[in-house]
Design an enzyme around this catalytic site. Sequence first.
Site, PDB file in Angstrom:
ATOM      1  CB  SER A 104      -0.893   0.017   1.305  1.00 13.06           C
ATOM      2  OG  SER A 104      -2.017   1.037   1.299  1.00 13.06           O
ATOM      3  CG  ASP A 135      -7.007  -2.000  -4.124  1.00 14.13           C
ATOM      4  OD1 ASP A 135      -7.447  -1.235  -3.254  1.00 14.13           O
ATOM      5  OD2 ASP A 135      -5.718  -2.268  -3.822  1.00 14.13           O
ATOM      6  CG  HIS A 166      -5.633  -1.760  -0.230  1.00 16.92           C
ATOM      7  ND1 HIS A 166      -5.088  -1.006  -1.500  1.00 16.92           N
ATOM      8  CD2 HIS A 166      -5.115  -1.117   0.779  1.00 16.92           C
ATOM      9  CE1 HIS A 166      -4.207  -0.367  -1.257  1.00 16.92           C
ATOM     10  NE2 HIS A 166      -4.055  -0.388   0.263  1.00 16.92           N
TER      11      HIS A 166
END
Length: 205
Positions: free
Chosen positions: A103, A154, A185
Site C-alpha cells: 500500500s 481495489d 486491497h
Amino acid sequence: MNAPDHKFVPGSPDAPVLLLLHGTGGGPDDLLGLGRELSPSSALLAPAGPVSEYGAARWFRRLAEGVFDYDDVVARANQLADFVLDTRVRYGFGQRLVAVGFSNGANIAGAVTLLRPDVLREAALFASMLPVPAARATGSLSGSRVFLSNGERDPMAPLKSTERFVELLRERSADVTVHRHPGGHQVTLDAVRAAKTWLAGPKDS
C-alpha cells in the site's frame, strides 16, 4: 532530515537484504512475517514511516484519499534512499537489496525505484499505484526489476493508476512482472507465492 526509526534483523550474506515498507498506520514489525516467507534467510531492514496523518504513520503526505502531495513524495523518496545508503554502511551489508512494500509502503518503494535507481533496483510491490507523474521520473531504469501485485477490485489502488505505473516503468526500460488477483486491497497467498518465485529468479531476467 532525520533517519526514521527502524528495525534490522541480520541474515545470511548470501541472501538479498529485504527493505520492508509498511502501509498506512503500520510499523516496522508489520511485514517481518512476509519478509521471512519470501526469503527465510534474508536480513530484514524495516523502517517506520516518518509522516503522521492523524496519528497514523505514513511515508509521505497526501492531499486527499488517492491524491498524493508529489513534492513530498519526491522529498521522502530521497530521504528513504539516503537512509538506505546510511544503513548499508552502518550494518555493513553490500549485497543485493530488494524493497518489499504494501500500500503506502509500496508507493514509496515505487517512488524510490523511479527516482533513485542508484539505490534501489528491485522492488516487490503489493497494492501499489503510480507514485509520481511521468514528468518527475525521466531517467533510465535499465537493469531494474519490479514485481507488482494488485487486486482487480481495489478501490484504494485503482488498476487504471497501476497500469499507468507499469507503462512508465516499461517505458524507462525496467523489467516488470505483473500479478493480478480478484480481491481488493490486500496481500494474497497467490501473490506471495508469485513474489517468492520472482525474487528467486535471476536479477537480470
